[in-house]
Design an enzyme around this catalytic site. Sequence first.
Site, PDB file in Angstrom:
ATOM      1  N   GLU A 424     -18.182  26.283  95.324  1.00  0.00           N
ATOM      2  CA  GLU A 424     -16.773  26.066  95.644  1.00  0.00           C
ATOM      3  C   GLU A 424     -16.469  24.598  95.934  1.00  0.00           C
ATOM      4  OE1 GLU A 424     -14.140  29.412  97.449  1.00  0.00           O
ATOM      5  OE2 GLU A 424     -14.734  28.115  99.100  1.00  0.00           O
ATOM      6  N   HIS A 439      -5.653  35.458 104.502  1.00  0.00           N
ATOM      7  CA  HIS A 439      -6.645  35.509 105.579  1.00  0.00           C
ATOM      8  C   HIS A 439      -5.974  35.384 106.949  1.00  0.00           C
ATOM      9  CE1 HIS A 439     -10.374  34.308 102.962  1.00  0.00           C
ATOM     10  NE2 HIS A 439     -10.042  35.573 102.846  1.00  0.00           N
TER      11      HIS A 439
END
Length: 547
Positions: A424, A439
């Site tokens: 990532e 989230h």
Amino acid sequence: MARKHNRKHRQPEAVIIGMMGAGKTRLGKEMAQMRSLPFRDADVEIEHEIGMSIPEYFAEYGEPAFREVESQVVCRTLDSFAGVFSLGGGAPMTKSIRKRLERYVRDGGKVVYLKADPHEAMERASRGGGRPMLDGDAQQRWMSLFKQRDPVYRAVANVTVQTKGMTPRAAAKRMVEMVSEHIVHIDGKGIEPYDVRIGEGTLGHLPEILGSKPVRVALIHTTSVQRHSDRARGILRQSGYQVFDIVIPDAEAGKTIQVANGIWERLGNEGFTRSDAIVGLGGGACTDLAGFVAATWMRGIRYVNCPTSLLAMVDASTGGKTGINTPQGKNLVGSFYTPAGVLADLRTLTTLPNDIFIEGLGEVAKSGFIRDPHILDILEDHASELRSFDGVQFLGSPLEDVVSELIERTVRVKAYHVSADLKEAGLREFLNYGHTFGHAIEQLEHFRWRHGNAVAVGMVYAAELSNLTGHLDRQTVDYMRGLLDELGLPTSWQGADFDAVLELIHRDKKARGNTLRFVGLERVGEPFHLDDPDPQAVEEAFNRVAQ
């Protein structure tokens, strides 16, 4: 919806390889009959070509001449025959045939290695006669050939079927199931290559993926998937593994340091070594935890993910992200550690409640918006059937093919990003489209909101923010809202004030110091990094999803 293929020519649905006496012809015919397909045996085709029996041709012209004819017949048939095709035992040993089979596999074909019990196969081969390769001491010759050929068979095949103890019909049915599987191969820098297998009965691959090294296998699962864990346990024990059941709490309650510590204690008490293995069977939270335990036990042991929810199949089980939650945020503790394989067994969806199936469509839709617009076409065309999902009626229904294709396409989107960027550092961040706000919702709702539902609202927030910053047109935002609504996914949330959300967004993994970073959208299929957007736009986007 029928599975779509982009092929330049016709090719067999399956090519069967294996030793003499493995039952390639009998099981191939049985399989072809089950699938209403034609069957061809390479040896029969060769005898038509040469105008004599194979033993006669061997005696008159020798093996090299036979292999040349065999190669011509096999390669020609692979280019023109759309049925089930069985090869002679020695065919894959010829370089030209092996290269052609490799191309066939790359084009989406299935090479089935029919692996019979050696004693049964030797007996059948010896009894059948007419096999020039077994001249002399037939059993000794068979074993010698097996040692040479088995590594080649395993390298060429992308499907292996063990037939020991199975009736011919049961073995043929297993072949049909395995050939019908969708396989997504994942590799890239820093990744040990592995496959994601999607289809009915894929749990049967567990022994094949775990291999012969592990003695002990920890089967980590939740009580809600007991029926499927019973099946996995039976498969593992039948293959000789010592299986240790470890039951964890459902959903996010299972992703804690306390649960992980309990598993570490259990592994230590049971004497798990670096050569043993872990199987995670359950939803996304379960596979996240199982991967994290595997990554940290003795600095990393082999593990296999067996997702049992749509969300886990398309997201958590693939890509090598493992982790647990802390009171400060979701997935803040974890590691990148890839599985040895992922087995998305469609049979596990039969026990999935409707609302949990629908939340998985949030991640599916995300993949359509960031990479594969055809996913959105499928979701549009089948929105009402998907929204009405009933696990009891699922297998064998037209919806099964639709869901299979959606899973495969979504996994391919994930594979594209993961293969290029495992840890990532850039491209993979696009997979987090909708996750920054999503989230925060999960955290503020104390995980009472399902992940896919939170991501759906998060996608709308990111789209509104992209619109407010001048990157995305209003029509696309409205299209996104409409499609998610049609699927039964939420598009708004009023669970907290803006300041509470902003505090959590600042803790997001993509944030850098005090700089907010989002994944935005410029148009369907084109995500971008939206760094340090106008604070007024950040708040106004919140107001739009809070209405």
